[in-house]
Design a protein around this motif. Structure first.
Motif, short mmCIF file in Angstrom:
data_model
loop_
_atom_site.label_atom_id
_atom_site.label_comp_id
_atom_site.label_asym_id
_atom_site.label_seq_id
_atom_site.Cartn_x
_atom_site.Cartn_y
_atom_site.Cartn_z
N SER A 11 -19.81 -41.22 37.94
CA SER A 11 -20.26 -40.96 38.98
C SER A 11 -19.19 -40.89 40.22
O SER A 11 -18.55 -41.89 40.50
N ARG A 38 -18.66 -27.30 29.88
CA ARG A 38 -19.85 -28.01 30.69
C ARG A 38 -21.11 -27.41 30.76
O ARG A 38 -21.10 -26.30 30.55
N THR A 90 -21.15 -31.18 38.77
CA THR A 90 -22.10 -31.97 38.06
C THR A 90 -22.56 -31.33 36.62
O THR A 90 -23.32 -30.48 36.87
N VAL A 92 -22.85 -32.18 32.07
CA VAL A 92 -22.00 -32.84 30.61
C VAL A 92 -20.94 -32.10 30.50
O VAL A 92 -21.40 -30.71 30.19
N THR A 110 -19.84 -36.20 27.99
CA THR A 110 -19.61 -37.08 28.97
C THR A 110 -20.25 -36.63 30.19
O THR A 110 -19.97 -35.57 30.53
N GLN A 111 -20.91 -37.36 30.78
CA GLN A 111 -21.99 -37.15 32.13
C GLN A 111 -20.79 -37.11 33.29
O GLN A 111 -20.24 -38.15 33.49
N THR A 113 -21.09 -36.70 37.38
CA THR A 113 -22.10 -36.47 38.57
C THR A 113 -21.35 -36.81 39.89
O THR A 113 -20.56 -37.68 39.96
#
Length: 116
Positions: A11, A38, A90, A92, A110-111, A113
Motif C-alpha cells: 500500500s 494487472r 490499484t 492485483v 501481488t496486491q 493499493t
C-alpha cells in the motif's frame, strides 16, 4: 515444474513507488517475452508492460513514463518498477509470458493499493 511467484506489492500513497519481482520457472521464462498484467476489481486483466529476451519493451499509454520493466535472464526473474503511482493503478499484479490467456497457469499475484 511451472512456477510464477510475484512479490513486492503493498500500500502506497499517490505519487509513491513500488518495485515488483517475479520469479519464473525456466519453462515459462527462457526465450519468451515476459509481461506484467494487472486486474482491478470488476475489470478484465490488462497488460501493463512487456519485455523481449533481448530487452525491447512495450508499455500502454496508461503507464508509459511511469513503469519500467526489466529482466534478469540468469535468475529467470522479471521486475516492474512503478513510479508516480495513481489510485487507478490499484490492482492485483501478475507476471506471465507475453500473450498469456486466462486458461494458462497463473501465479497468486501481488496486491498493489494506491490510496491517500
Amino acid at each position: 515444474q511451472v512456477q510464477l511467484v510475484e512479490s513486492g506489492g503493498g500500500s502506497v500513497q499517490p505519487g509513491g513507488s513500488l518495485r515488483l519481482s517475479c520469479a519464473a520457472s525456466g519453462s515459462i521464462f527462457s526465450g519468451n517475452v515476459m509481461a506484467w498484467y494487472r486486474q482491478a476489481p470488476g475489470k478484465q486483466r490488462e497488460t501493463v508492460a512487456a519485455i523481449t529476451g533481448g530487452g525491447s519493451t512495450y508499455y500502454p499509454n496508461s503507464v508509459k513514463g511511469r513503469f519500467t520493466i526489466s529482466r534478469d535472464n540468469a535468475k529467470n526473474t522479471v521486475y516492474l518498477q512503478m513510479n508516480s503511482l495513481k489510485p487507478e493503478d490499484t490492482a492485483v499484479y501478475y507476471c506471465n509470458r507475453g500473450g498469456a490467456h486466462n486458461g494458462d497457469y497463473w501465479g497468486q499475484g501481488t496486491q498493489v493499493t494506491v490510496s491517500s
